[in-house]
Design a protein around this motif. Structure first.
Motif, PDB file in Angstrom:
ATOM      1  N   ASN A 137       0.812  -1.211   0.000  1.00 22.21           N
ATOM      2  CA  ASN A 137       0.000   0.000   0.000  1.00 22.21           C
ATOM      3  C   ASN A 137       0.848   1.266   0.000  1.00 22.21           C
ATOM      4  O   ASN A 137       1.662   1.479   0.909  1.00 22.21           O
ATOM      5  N   TYR A 138       0.674   2.067  -1.007  1.00 24.50           N
ATOM      6  CA  TYR A 138       1.239   3.410  -1.015  1.00 24.50           C
ATOM      7  C   TYR A 138       0.545   4.210  -2.108  1.00 24.50           C
ATOM      8  O   TYR A 138       0.026   3.649  -3.071  1.00 24.50           O
ATOM      9  N   TYR A 139       0.538   5.510  -1.950  1.00 30.93           N
ATOM     10  CA  TYR A 139      -0.124   6.356  -2.932  1.00 30.93           C
ATOM     11  C   TYR A 139       0.891   6.859  -3.955  1.00 30.93           C
ATOM     12  O   TYR A 139       1.943   7.372  -3.592  1.00 30.93           O
TER      13      TYR A 139
ATOM     14  N   ASN B  40      -4.078   2.374  -5.710  1.00 31.46           N
ATOM     15  CA  ASN B  40      -3.397   2.843  -4.490  1.00 31.46           C
ATOM     16  C   ASN B  40      -2.761   1.695  -3.708  1.00 31.46           C
ATOM     17  O   ASN B  40      -2.372   1.857  -2.554  1.00 31.46           O
TER      18      ASN B  40
END
Length: 492
Positions: free
Chosen positions: A87-89, A96
């Motif tokens: 998970n990371y933007y 995402n």
């Protein structure tokens, strides 16, 4: 293990994360084509765009490719492997999160040998795992830190990647370049990778500087020293040469900072190829920042038995050794002829018809030399291999001279797309008859008495001059060796 390369009292430690785009027809979790398109966002669907309710389905061909790489790297394949969400933007990551593998990668604990300045190195492979590619960002009006704006293209989102993570076994940028060249060679032999594709090879490198005495003579690094050293991750490297330049720059930057009493920040840096520098992007993330958790929409993967069932071709090192023993080639010729699988395959086709030494000369020296001069790759003429074989046949059967074959026929074939027979006919390159050569020899002797006298006086260059005169008279269609013998016989 690499040898320590000291600069004063400091040494460099480098580990790589190499992202390989696997050659499959469709993306890793959907049926969208992996073929490049000039039209942005046209190779997309609800799955690779991360739309609500869209579910992934694993591409079997991507898994087979990963197993082949595992075999080539002598890696273990566990009984069960699974996928996770990282998970990371980021703008080019539509969900995402990225579907990847975390603590159960498909390939573990392998190695790859490469040669650095004639010395063999064994680089440890910690893991290789499957994941999906994000999309791509197009920075308009400048580089990443100076662009006017950035566009996002999701055509690449979901293309299958294999991320190969090495151990921190490199002690210099030149070792990294040698390793990447060898890795790419192996991947192309396996048929799972195409170097000509844009973005097919991307490298993230972790580099830190430690005290030189923390590295033993055999290159072994003290683990505590590595843990205590701050490291930078250098991104946006896309070539062997770029990796060498980026890491040489970053090593110098860190060493200079340490010698001036400044701390090396643990951060992610961007390699700006146009300026030849690395620039700071953000502080370095840690594993906890990605909040990994299991991908609930994909079941565990059990393919360890595939390692025995899936066959891989003879790899470059083994083929190189066989070419030397089977065909009597020297090391240099064997290296050239195994530089790619296509070249090696073509050479073996030619040896079925002609002498191995003649085949090696024409494939390794003449053909590859002319292709390199034109900045061409052998894959660009794969469909014309039969024409090259015909050219070799014309030389082997004494229908044309080697000189004409090399300097006229081959070059015209590559430059104009002509066939060898059409060039021979158009340029009237067929060998002259014995009577015509004999007449040209007599004329050259009669017209150049000074050269004949020089020959009798022991001047070796005189015979070469006379050979040149005969070749001129015959339009280059006589055999230079035959002419030399005829001249000596006639003069004496």
């Amino acid at each position: 293990m690499a040898q320590a390369q000291e600069q004063g009292d400091l040494a460099v430690v480098i580990g790589l994360e190499v992202h390989i785009q696997l050659e499959t027809d469709t993306k890793i979790f959907c049926g969208c084509s992996t073929e490049p398109s000039d039209e942005p966002n046209t190779r997309t669907c609800p799955v690779c765009l991360g739309l609500p309710g869209a579910l992934p389905v694993l591409n079997e061909a991507a898994v087979e490719s990963a197993v082949k790489v595992g075999k080539a790297l002598d890696a273990s394949i566990p009984e069960e492997t699974r996928f996770h969400r990282k998970n990371y933007y980021y703008p080019d990551l539509p969900k995402n999160f990225q579907i990847t593998q975390y603590d159960d990668p498909i390939c573990q604990d392998g190695e790859l040998e490469c040669s650095v300045e004639g010395t063999r190195r064994t680089v440890g492979i910690r893991r290789a795992h499957l994941e999906e590619d994000p999309g791509s960002l197009k920075h308009q009006g400048g580089s990443i830190d100076a662009a006017d704006y950035t566009l996002v293209d999701y055509n690449r989102a979901g293309v299958p990647l294999l991320e190969i993570v090495t151990r921190p076994d490199f002690r210099g940028a030149e070792e990294v370049r040698a390793f990447l060249a060898k890795l790419e060679e192996v991947l192309e032999y396996l048929g799972v990778f195409n170097a000509s594709r844009d973005g097919s090879l991307r490298i993230d490198a972790n580099l830190s500087v430690v005290d030189a005495d923390a590295i033993d003579e055999d290159g072994t690094l003290d683990e505590a020293a590595r843990e205590n050293a701050n490291r930078t991750e250098v991104k946006n490297i896309s070539s062997h040469k770029g990796a060498e330049k980026a890491l040489a720059y970053e090593a110098t930057r860190q060493k200079n900072a340490i010698r001036r009493g400044r701390a090396v920040e643990q951060e992610t840096r961007h390699w700006d190829e146009s300026r030849g520098i690395t620039v700071s992007m953000r502080s370095k993330e840690e594993e906890k920042d990605y909040r990994y958790f299991g991908e609930a929409d994909l079941p565990p993967l059990r393919v360890s038995h595939w390692k025995e069932e899936i066959e891989i071709p003879e790899l470059p090192d083994a083929r190189r050794e066989r070419f030397q023993s089977e065909y009597g080639l020297n090391e240099e010729a064997a290296d050239k002829l195994t530089s790619t699988k296509q070249v090696a395959d073509f050479y073996e086709e030619v040896t079925e018809q002609f002498d191995p030494d003649l085949a090696a000369t024409w494939v390794a020296d003449e053909l590859l030399g002319e292709l390199n001069y034109r900045d061409m790759d052998v894959t660009e003429i794969e469909e014309r291999f039969d024409e090259v074989s015909r050219l070799i046949e014309l030389v082997a059967t004494d229908e044309i001279t080697t000189k004409n074959a090399r300097e006229t026929v081959l070059r015209t074939m590559l430059d104009e797309g002509a066939t060898p027979d059409s060039v021979v006919e158009a340029e009237e390159l067929g060998k002259t008859s014995g009577d015509e050569v004999q007449q040209a020899v007599k004329e050259a002797i009669d017209e150049n008495p000074d050269a004949v006298e020089d020959y009798h006086n022991g001047e070796g260059g005189a015979i070469n001059f006379l050979v040149g005169q005969v070749m001129q008279k015959t339009g280059g269609s006589a055999d230079p060796g035959d002419v030399n013998q005829l001249l000596q016989t006639e003069i004496e």
